[in-house]
Design a protein around this motif. Structure first.
Motif, PDB file in Angstrom:
ATOM      1  N   ALA A   2       0.828  -1.212   0.000  1.00 36.56           N
ATOM      2  CA  ALA A   2       0.000   0.000   0.000  1.00 36.56           C
ATOM      3  C   ALA A   2       0.854   1.252   0.000  1.00 36.56           C
ATOM      4  O   ALA A   2       0.454   2.292  -0.534  1.00 36.56           O
ATOM      5  CB  ALA A   2      -0.934  -0.008   1.213  1.00 36.56           C
ATOM      6  N   VAL A   3       2.047   1.167   0.575  1.00 34.09           N
ATOM      7  CA  VAL A   3       2.967   2.306   0.566  1.00 34.09           C
ATOM      8  C   VAL A   3       3.400   2.618  -0.858  1.00 34.09           C
ATOM      9  O   VAL A   3       3.526   3.782  -1.246  1.00 34.09           O
ATOM     10  CB  VAL A   3       4.185   2.024   1.467  1.00 34.09           C
ATOM     11  N   ASP A   4       3.604   1.568  -1.674  1.00 25.16           N
ATOM     12  CA  ASP A   4       3.952   1.771  -3.085  1.00 25.16           C
ATOM     13  C   ASP A   4       2.841   2.515  -3.818  1.00 25.16           C
ATOM     14  O   ASP A   4       3.103   3.364  -4.673  1.00 25.16           O
ATOM     15  CB  ASP A   4       4.192   0.430  -3.772  1.00 25.16           C
ATOM     16  N   VAL A   5       1.602   2.197  -3.491  1.00 26.65           N
ATOM     17  CA  VAL A   5       0.476   2.854  -4.159  1.00 26.65           C
ATOM     18  C   VAL A   5       0.480   4.351  -3.853  1.00 26.65           C
ATOM     19  O   VAL A   5       0.271   5.180  -4.739  1.00 26.65           O
ATOM     20  CB  VAL A   5      -0.869   2.225  -3.736  1.00 26.65           C
ATOM     21  N   VAL A   6       0.715   4.691  -2.606  1.00 24.72           N
ATOM     22  CA  VAL A   6       0.774   6.104  -2.226  1.00 24.72           C
ATOM     23  C   VAL A   6       1.894   6.805  -2.984  1.00 24.72           C
ATOM     24  O   VAL A   6       1.707   7.898  -3.530  1.00 24.72           O
ATOM     25  CB  VAL A   6       0.988   6.255  -0.705  1.00 24.72           C
ATOM     26  N   GLU A   7       3.053   6.179  -3.043  1.00 21.90           N
ATOM     27  CA  GLU A   7       4.185   6.810  -3.715  1.00 21.90           C
ATOM     28  C   GLU A   7       3.966   6.906  -5.220  1.00 21.90           C
ATOM     29  O   GLU A   7       4.426   7.862  -5.863  1.00 21.90           O
ATOM     30  CB  GLU A   7       5.463   6.043  -3.381  1.00 21.90           C
ATOM     31  N   ALA A   8       3.267   5.937  -5.797  1.00 17.85           N
ATOM     32  CA  ALA A   8       2.929   6.019  -7.213  1.00 17.85           C
ATOM     33  C   ALA A   8       1.963   7.173  -7.470  1.00 17.85           C
ATOM     34  O   ALA A   8       2.088   7.895  -8.467  1.00 17.85           O
ATOM     35  CB  ALA A   8       2.316   4.698  -7.687  1.00 17.85           C
ATOM     36  N   GLU A   9       1.015   7.360  -6.566  1.00 15.32           N
ATOM     37  CA  GLU A   9       0.059   8.473  -6.675  1.00 15.32           C
ATOM     38  C   GLU A   9       0.789   9.810  -6.596  1.00 15.32           C
ATOM     39  O   GLU A   9       0.509  10.735  -7.374  1.00 15.32           O
ATOM     40  CB  GLU A   9      -0.975   8.370  -5.564  1.00 15.32           C
ATOM     41  N   GLU A  67       3.523  -0.614 -10.975  1.00 19.07           N
ATOM     42  CA  GLU A  67       3.682  -1.995 -11.431  1.00 19.07           C
ATOM     43  C   GLU A  67       4.185  -2.883 -10.298  1.00 19.07           C
ATOM     44  O   GLU A  67       3.723  -4.020 -10.131  1.00 19.07           O
ATOM     45  CB  GLU A  67       4.646  -2.054 -12.616  1.00 19.07           C
ATOM     46  N   ARG A  68       5.103  -2.350  -9.516  1.00 21.47           N
ATOM     47  CA  ARG A  68       5.591  -3.105  -8.356  1.00 21.47           C
ATOM     48  C   ARG A  68       4.469  -3.340  -7.361  1.00 21.47           C
ATOM     49  O   ARG A  68       4.333  -4.439  -6.803  1.00 21.47           O
ATOM     50  CB  ARG A  68       6.741  -2.350  -7.701  1.00 21.47           C
ATOM     51  N   ALA A  69       3.651  -2.334  -7.151  1.00 21.92           N
ATOM     52  CA  ALA A  69       2.524  -2.477  -6.228  1.00 21.92           C
ATOM     53  C   ALA A  69       1.521  -3.499  -6.731  1.00 21.92           C
ATOM     54  O   ALA A  69       0.993  -4.309  -5.961  1.00 21.92           O
ATOM     55  CB  ALA A  69       1.846  -1.123  -6.032  1.00 21.92           C
ATOM     56  N   SER A 123      -7.517  -1.169  -8.207  1.00 27.11           N
ATOM     57  CA  SER A 123      -8.090  -0.378  -9.296  1.00 27.11           C
ATOM     58  C   SER A 123      -7.356   0.947  -9.453  1.00 27.11           C
ATOM     59  O   SER A 123      -7.147   1.431 -10.575  1.00 27.11           O
ATOM     60  CB  SER A 123      -9.578  -0.124  -9.043  1.00 27.11           C
ATOM     61  N   ARG A 124      -6.949   1.530  -8.351  1.00 27.55           N
ATOM     62  CA  ARG A 124      -6.228   2.790  -8.435  1.00 27.55           C
ATOM     63  C   ARG A 124      -4.843   2.594  -9.045  1.00 27.55           C
ATOM     64  O   ARG A 124      -4.351   3.455  -9.787  1.00 27.55           O
ATOM     65  CB  ARG A 124      -6.100   3.428  -7.045  1.00 27.55           C
ATOM     66  N   VAL A 125      -4.208   1.464  -8.747  1.00 29.35           N
ATOM     67  CA  VAL A 125      -2.905   1.157  -9.331  1.00 29.35           C
ATOM     68  C   VAL A 125      -3.003   1.099 -10.850  1.00 29.35           C
ATOM     69  O   VAL A 125      -2.156   1.652 -11.572  1.00 29.35           O
ATOM     70  CB  VAL A 125      -2.368  -0.173  -8.767  1.00 29.35           C
ATOM     71  N   ALA A 126      -4.049   0.439 -11.357  1.00 33.26           N
ATOM     72  CA  ALA A 126      -4.233   0.343 -12.803  1.00 33.26           C
ATOM     73  C   ALA A 126      -4.474   1.730 -13.415  1.00 33.26           C
ATOM     74  O   ALA A 126      -3.970   2.037 -14.507  1.00 33.26           O
ATOM     75  CB  ALA A 126      -5.401  -0.587 -13.106  1.00 33.26           C
ATOM     76  N   ILE A 186      -3.412   4.641 -12.220  1.00 35.61           N
ATOM     77  CA  ILE A 186      -2.156   5.390 -12.188  1.00 35.61           C
ATOM     78  C   ILE A 186      -1.258   4.985 -13.346  1.00 35.61           C
ATOM     79  O   ILE A 186      -0.680   5.837 -14.045  1.00 35.61           O
ATOM     80  CB  ILE A 186      -1.440   5.181 -10.842  1.00 35.61           C
ATOM     81  N   ALA A 187      -1.147   3.680 -13.572  1.00 33.77           N
ATOM     82  CA  ALA A 187      -0.303   3.189 -14.655  1.00 33.77           C
ATOM     83  C   ALA A 187      -0.811   3.680 -16.003  1.00 33.77           C
ATOM     84  O   ALA A 187      -0.033   4.109 -16.864  1.00 33.77           O
ATOM     85  CB  ALA A 187      -0.257   1.664 -14.634  1.00 33.77           C
ATOM     86  N   GLY A 188      -2.138   3.645 -16.179  1.00 34.93           N
ATOM     87  CA  GLY A 188      -2.713   4.101 -17.446  1.00 34.93           C
ATOM     88  C   GLY A 188      -2.523   5.581 -17.694  1.00 34.93           C
ATOM     89  O   GLY A 188      -2.207   5.999 -18.815  1.00 34.93           O
ATOM     90  N   GLN A 189      -2.685   6.388 -16.666  1.00 33.69           N
ATOM     91  CA  GLN A 189      -2.544   7.840 -16.807  1.00 33.69           C
ATOM     92  C   GLN A 189      -1.100   8.283 -16.955  1.00 33.69           C
ATOM     93  O   GLN A 189      -0.824   9.396 -17.427  1.00 33.69           O
ATOM     94  CB  GLN A 189      -3.167   8.537 -15.586  1.00 33.69           C
ATOM     95  N   SER A 190      -0.172   7.419 -16.552  1.00 32.46           N
ATOM     96  CA  SER A 190       1.248   7.796 -16.601  1.00 32.46           C
ATOM     97  C   SER A 190       1.925   7.429 -17.919  1.00 32.46           C
ATOM     98  O   SER A 190       3.058   7.828 -18.164  1.00 32.46           O
ATOM     99  CB  SER A 190       1.998   7.103 -15.437  1.00 32.46           C
ATOM    100  N   GLN A 191       1.248   6.667 -18.755  1.00 29.45           N
ATOM    101  CA  GLN A 191       1.853   6.224 -20.005  1.00 29.45           C
ATOM    102  C   GLN A 191       1.479   7.110 -21.183  1.00 29.45           C
ATOM    103  O   GLN A 191       0.522   7.846 -21.137  1.00 29.45           O
ATOM    104  CB  GLN A 191       1.449   4.761 -20.269  1.00 29.45           C
TER     105      GLN A 191
END
Length: 234
Positions: free
Chosen positions: A187-194, A210-212, A224-227, A229-234
């Motif tokens: 969950a910490v990875d998700v926050v840092e990705a955000e 991706e690591r998260a 769902s938020r991880v997906a 973030i990945a989509g919006q960052s590409q």
């Protein structure tokens, strides 16, 4: 010498009264909380009965001191306990009951000396989450080093805090967890990705999300938020 202490007391009657009786104040920067704990809070606490001391620590663990919440914990004794707490200066307020922040800090330090500290804090975290007191829950997890609670607390608080623009609260929490020994939960990875996404560091956001994703279990509410973030960052 007592002027800074009295100013920080913010008019709290018991604090001001006891501070006025001190013969001298320590002359060093940032000494006020230490002074309060040593000279004031300890005096107030010692004047209470054993039962009232336990109740005061419970007060410090509550997300708020509303009537319904106190009744939930103390039943028909709630009114009497509140009055006794007022009498020794640990709580105050006319419209809404409150506890001075420095007195709350003192009580939480007292709690750390108890054998049942983990049980009481875990119950307090659960109650804070139920009350949607996200910041309070995160603070308890950090303060008492409840490593097992980091992921579930972030899982529940992440979306509400992001929606209300309080990403800084999450970022600060994640950073402090990351700086501790051991590998932090996903969950910490998700926050840092955000945070990376909001800062425009898109490559980092993709890598961390991706690591998260690989570490989060199926059904985790942050997947769902991880997906996204990945989509919006590409």
């Amino acid at each position: 010498d007592l002027a800074p202490l009295i100013e920080q007391a913010k008019g709290w009657p018991a604090v001001v009264t006891l501070a006025a009786g001190l013969e001298a104040a320590e002359r060093r920067e940032n000494a006020i909380p230490t002074m309060l704990h040593r000279y004031v809070a300890e005096e107030l606490f010692r004047s209470a009965s054993v039962e009232l001391r336990s109740a005061l620590i419970t007060f410090a663990l509550l997300p708020d001191l509303s009537g319904p919440r106190l009744s939930r914990h103390f039943a028909e004794q709630a009114e009497e306990i509140v009055q006794r707490s007022r009498d020794i200066g640990f709580v105050g307020g006319d419209d809404a009951l409150e506890m001075h922040p420095l007195l709350r800090e003192f009580l939480l330090l007292k709690l750390s000396e108890k054998r049942d500290v983990d049980r009481r804090v875990q119950a307090a975290v659960a109650e804070a989450l139920e009350a949607e007191a996200w910041h309070f829950a995160l603070d308890l997890v950090l303060r008492f080093r409840l490593e097992s609670q980091v992921d579930p607390v972030l899982e529940q608080s992440f979306h509400p805090l992001v929606r209300t623009g309080r990403l800084g609260t999450l970022a600060s929490f994640a950073e402090r967890v990351r700086n501790r020994p051991g590998f932090p939960p996903p969950a910490v990875d998700v926050v840092e990705a955000e945070v990376a996404l909001r800062d425009g560091r898109y490559e980092l956001a993709v890598q961390v999300s991706e690591r998260a994703r690989k570490r989060l279990i199926d059904g985790h509410r942050m997947l769902s938020r991880v997906a996204t973030i990945a989509g919006q960052s590409q």
